[in-house]
Design a protein around this motif. Sequence first.
Motif, PDB file in Angstrom:
ATOM      1  N   LEU A 131      87.960  18.595  49.999  1.00  0.00           N
ATOM      2  CA  LEU A 131      86.760  18.508  49.168  1.00  0.00           C
ATOM      3  C   LEU A 131      87.039  18.849  47.706  1.00  0.00           C
ATOM      4  O   LEU A 131      86.173  18.662  46.853  1.00  0.00           O
ATOM      5  CB  LEU A 131      85.661  19.422  49.705  1.00  0.00           C
ATOM      6  N   GLU A 132      88.238  19.321  47.417  1.00  0.00           N
ATOM      7  CA  GLU A 132      88.618  19.623  46.034  1.00  0.00           C
ATOM      8  C   GLU A 132      89.249  18.422  45.345  1.00  0.00           C
ATOM      9  O   GLU A 132      89.493  18.455  44.144  1.00  0.00           O
ATOM     10  CB  GLU A 132      89.565  20.813  46.007  1.00  0.00           C
ATOM     11  N   THR A 133      89.520  17.360  46.090  1.00  0.00           N
ATOM     12  CA  THR A 133      90.114  16.160  45.506  1.00  0.00           C
ATOM     13  C   THR A 133      89.018  15.272  44.924  1.00  0.00           C
ATOM     14  O   THR A 133      87.867  15.299  45.385  1.00  0.00           O
ATOM     15  CB  THR A 133      90.907  15.352  46.552  1.00  0.00           C
ATOM     16  N   ALA A 134      89.366  14.476  43.929  1.00  0.00           N
ATOM     17  CA  ALA A 134      88.381  13.610  43.280  1.00  0.00           C
ATOM     18  C   ALA A 134      87.725  12.658  44.280  1.00  0.00           C
ATOM     19  O   ALA A 134      86.518  12.438  44.239  1.00  0.00           O
ATOM     20  CB  ALA A 134      89.031  12.839  42.139  1.00  0.00           C
ATOM     21  N   GLN A 135      88.521  12.108  45.192  1.00  0.00           N
ATOM     22  CA  GLN A 135      87.981  11.159  46.161  1.00  0.00           C
ATOM     23  C   GLN A 135      86.920  11.805  47.052  1.00  0.00           C
ATOM     24  O   GLN A 135      85.793  11.307  47.158  1.00  0.00           O
ATOM     25  CB  GLN A 135      89.099  10.592  47.030  1.00  0.00           C
ATOM     26  N   TYR A 136      87.270  12.903  47.710  1.00  0.00           N
ATOM     27  CA  TYR A 136      86.336  13.502  48.660  1.00  0.00           C
ATOM     28  C   TYR A 136      85.252  14.332  47.989  1.00  0.00           C
ATOM     29  O   TYR A 136      84.144  14.438  48.527  1.00  0.00           O
ATOM     30  CB  TYR A 136      87.091  14.288  49.734  1.00  0.00           C
ATOM     31  N   ALA A 137      85.529  14.879  46.825  1.00  0.00           N
ATOM     32  CA  ALA A 137      84.478  15.575  46.080  1.00  0.00           C
ATOM     33  C   ALA A 137      83.388  14.581  45.697  1.00  0.00           C
ATOM     34  O   ALA A 137      82.194  14.886  45.788  1.00  0.00           O
ATOM     35  CB  ALA A 137      85.058  16.258  44.845  1.00  0.00           C
ATOM     36  N   SER A 138      83.797  13.387  45.280  1.00  0.00           N
ATOM     37  CA  SER A 138      82.834  12.351  44.895  1.00  0.00           C
ATOM     38  C   SER A 138      82.065  11.823  46.102  1.00  0.00           C
ATOM     39  O   SER A 138      80.833  11.713  46.064  1.00  0.00           O
ATOM     40  CB  SER A 138      83.557  11.200  44.196  1.00  0.00           C
ATOM     41  N   LEU A 139      82.795  11.498  47.166  1.00  0.00           N
ATOM     42  CA  LEU A 139      82.126  10.991  48.367  1.00  0.00           C
ATOM     43  C   LEU A 139      81.195  12.026  48.977  1.00  0.00           C
ATOM     44  O   LEU A 139      80.097  11.688  49.428  1.00  0.00           O
ATOM     45  CB  LEU A 139      83.156  10.536  49.398  1.00  0.00           C
ATOM     46  N   SER A 140      81.621  13.287  49.008  1.00  0.00           N
ATOM     47  CA  SER A 140      80.758  14.321  49.584  1.00  0.00           C
ATOM     48  C   SER A 140      79.502  14.514  48.741  1.00  0.00           C
ATOM     49  O   SER A 140      78.423  14.762  49.286  1.00  0.00           O
ATOM     50  CB  SER A 140      81.509  15.644  49.762  1.00  0.00           C
ATOM     51  N   ALA A 141      79.625  14.360  47.426  1.00  0.00           N
ATOM     52  CA  ALA A 141      78.435  14.461  46.571  1.00  0.00           C
ATOM     53  C   ALA A 141      77.475  13.319  46.881  1.00  0.00           C
ATOM     54  O   ALA A 141      76.255  13.518  46.973  1.00  0.00           O
ATOM     55  CB  ALA A 141      78.835  14.453  45.097  1.00  0.00           C
ATOM     56  N   GLY A 142      78.018  12.127  47.065  1.00  0.00           N
ATOM     57  CA  GLY A 142      77.166  10.988  47.420  1.00  0.00           C
ATOM     58  C   GLY A 142      76.500  11.168  48.774  1.00  0.00           C
ATOM     59  O   GLY A 142      75.321  10.858  48.945  1.00  0.00           O
ATOM     60  N   GLU A 143      77.260  11.670  49.727  1.00  0.00           N
ATOM     61  CA  GLU A 143      76.700  11.904  51.060  1.00  0.00           C
ATOM     62  C   GLU A 143      75.617  12.988  51.015  1.00  0.00           C
ATOM     63  O   GLU A 143      74.560  12.852  51.629  1.00  0.00           O
ATOM     64  CB  GLU A 143      77.801  12.287  52.051  1.00  0.00           C
ATOM     65  N   PHE A 144      75.877  14.057  50.291  1.00  0.00           N
ATOM     66  CA  PHE A 144      74.875  15.116  50.147  1.00  0.00           C
ATOM     67  C   PHE A 144      73.622  14.541  49.495  1.00  0.00           C
ATOM     68  O   PHE A 144      72.499  14.857  49.908  1.00  0.00           O
ATOM     69  CB  PHE A 144      75.440  16.276  49.323  1.00  0.00           C
ATOM     70  N   TRP A 145      73.811  13.700  48.488  1.00  0.00           N
ATOM     71  CA  TRP A 145      72.696  13.026  47.812  1.00  0.00           C
ATOM     72  C   TRP A 145      71.866  12.237  48.823  1.00  0.00           C
ATOM     73  O   TRP A 145      70.647  12.249  48.780  1.00  0.00           O
ATOM     74  CB  TRP A 145      73.276  12.109  46.734  1.00  0.00           C
ATOM     75  N   ARG A 146      72.552  11.589  49.748  1.00  0.00           N
ATOM     76  CA  ARG A 146      71.847  10.856  50.809  1.00  0.00           C
ATOM     77  C   ARG A 146      71.063  11.816  51.690  1.00  0.00           C
ATOM     78  O   ARG A 146      69.923  11.558  52.044  1.00  0.00           O
ATOM     79  CB  ARG A 146      72.844  10.043  51.647  1.00  0.00           C
ATOM     80  N   TRP A 147      71.695  12.959  52.049  1.00  0.00           N
ATOM     81  CA  TRP A 147      71.026  13.939  52.907  1.00  0.00           C
ATOM     82  C   TRP A 147      69.711  14.405  52.312  1.00  0.00           C
ATOM     83  O   TRP A 147      68.760  14.663  53.037  1.00  0.00           O
ATOM     84  CB  TRP A 147      71.918  15.155  53.136  1.00  0.00           C
ATOM     85  N   ILE A 148      69.680  14.599  50.995  1.00  0.00           N
ATOM     86  CA  ILE A 148      68.468  15.132  50.355  1.00  0.00           C
ATOM     87  C   ILE A 148      67.515  14.034  49.895  1.00  0.00           C
ATOM     88  O   ILE A 148      66.500  14.312  49.275  1.00  0.00           O
ATOM     89  CB  ILE A 148      68.805  16.072  49.174  1.00  0.00           C
ATOM     90  N   ASP A 149      67.866  12.779  50.195  1.00  0.00           N
ATOM     91  CA  ASP A 149      67.062  11.618  49.794  1.00  0.00           C
ATOM     92  C   ASP A 149      66.976  11.518  48.273  1.00  0.00           C
ATOM     93  O   ASP A 149      65.930  11.232  47.698  1.00  0.00           O
ATOM     94  CB  ASP A 149      65.670  11.682  50.433  1.00  0.00           C
ATOM     95  N   GLY A 150      68.126  11.758  47.633  1.00  0.00           N
ATOM     96  CA  GLY A 150      68.200  11.784  46.172  1.00  0.00           C
ATOM     97  C   GLY A 150      67.757  10.503  45.497  1.00  0.00           C
ATOM     98  O   GLY A 150      67.122  10.553  44.441  1.00  0.00           O
ATOM     99  N   ASN A 151      68.070   9.353  46.096  1.00  0.00           N
ATOM    100  CA  ASN A 151      67.664   8.094  45.468  1.00  0.00           C
ATOM    101  C   ASN A 151      66.145   7.980  45.374  1.00  0.00           C
ATOM    102  O   ASN A 151      65.608   7.630  44.322  1.00  0.00           O
ATOM    103  CB  ASN A 151      68.242   6.893  46.221  1.00  0.00           C
ATOM    104  N   ALA A 152      65.454   8.267  46.452  1.00  0.00           N
ATOM    105  CA  ALA A 152      63.986   8.174  46.439  1.00  0.00           C
ATOM    106  C   ALA A 152      63.394   9.190  45.470  1.00  0.00           C
ATOM    107  O   ALA A 152      62.445   8.881  44.743  1.00  0.00           O
ATOM    108  CB  ALA A 152      63.427   8.392  47.842  1.00  0.00           C
ATOM    109  N   LEU A 153      63.971  10.385  45.442  1.00  0.00           N
ATOM    110  CA  LEU A 153      63.464  11.410  44.520  1.00  0.00           C
ATOM    111  C   LEU A 153      63.705  11.010  43.070  1.00  0.00           C
ATOM    112  O   LEU A 153      62.828  11.185  42.213  1.00  0.00           O
ATOM    113  CB  LEU A 153      64.114  12.764  44.819  1.00  0.00           C
ATOM    114  N   ALA A 154      64.877  10.464  42.781  1.00  0.00           N
ATOM    115  CA  ALA A 154      65.168  10.008  41.419  1.00  0.00           C
ATOM    116  C   ALA A 154      64.254   8.847  41.037  1.00  0.00           C
ATOM    117  O   ALA A 154      63.739   8.804  39.911  1.00  0.00           O
ATOM    118  CB  ALA A 154      66.632   9.601  41.296  1.00  0.00           C
TER     119      ALA A 154
END
Length: 189
Positions: A131-154
């Motif tokens: 999770l400290e690598t650019a690839q997985y840090a970025s993907l995990s942020a996107g996945e977390f964003w999905r978990w919180i329904d970030g797109n709909a909130l934005a």
Amino acid sequence: MNDGARPEDCQTVVSALHLERVYGCTQARARMWAPHLDAACWHYGIVTPARVSAFLAQIGHESGRLRYTREIWGPTPAQRRYEGRVDLGNVEPGDGKRFMGRGLIQLTGRANYARMSEALGVDLIARPDLLETAQYASLSAGEFWRWIDGNALADGGLFDTITRRINGGQNGRADRVALHVRAIEIMEA
């Protein structure tokens, strides 16, 4: 979500220049992060100016403008309390430190690492450092964003709700809002 690849006929959603302008980071840092963040944004549908602006503001604050992908460990009194927290799934000795905050949105706790492992198809329990690598840090942020329904909130302009779902409160609100305003200026230019 799509397969994570940017369609050939579509523009880059997050470029190195965007990151430089929003965060004031070095060109080298921006170039390192841009392809991974762009891929994550495409994969998770973070593709409109409203979504990208909110996402960049939140990950920018959480990561110190792409400087940190691992929680700075003291341990502080709050960090010591990670140990044995069943609500975080920290049930084995050493889990508190082992599953400290990592990624661009600081994922914390064995249970969240297990959930993220399943979502990303990688064993973060055995390799939390991924999770400290650019690839997985970025993907995990996107996945977390999905978990919180970030797109709909934005889409609904509910930036403070996004902050609460990421942070549990409004910690760092002034910085998050400043980054959001800056990101909107850059992404809509």
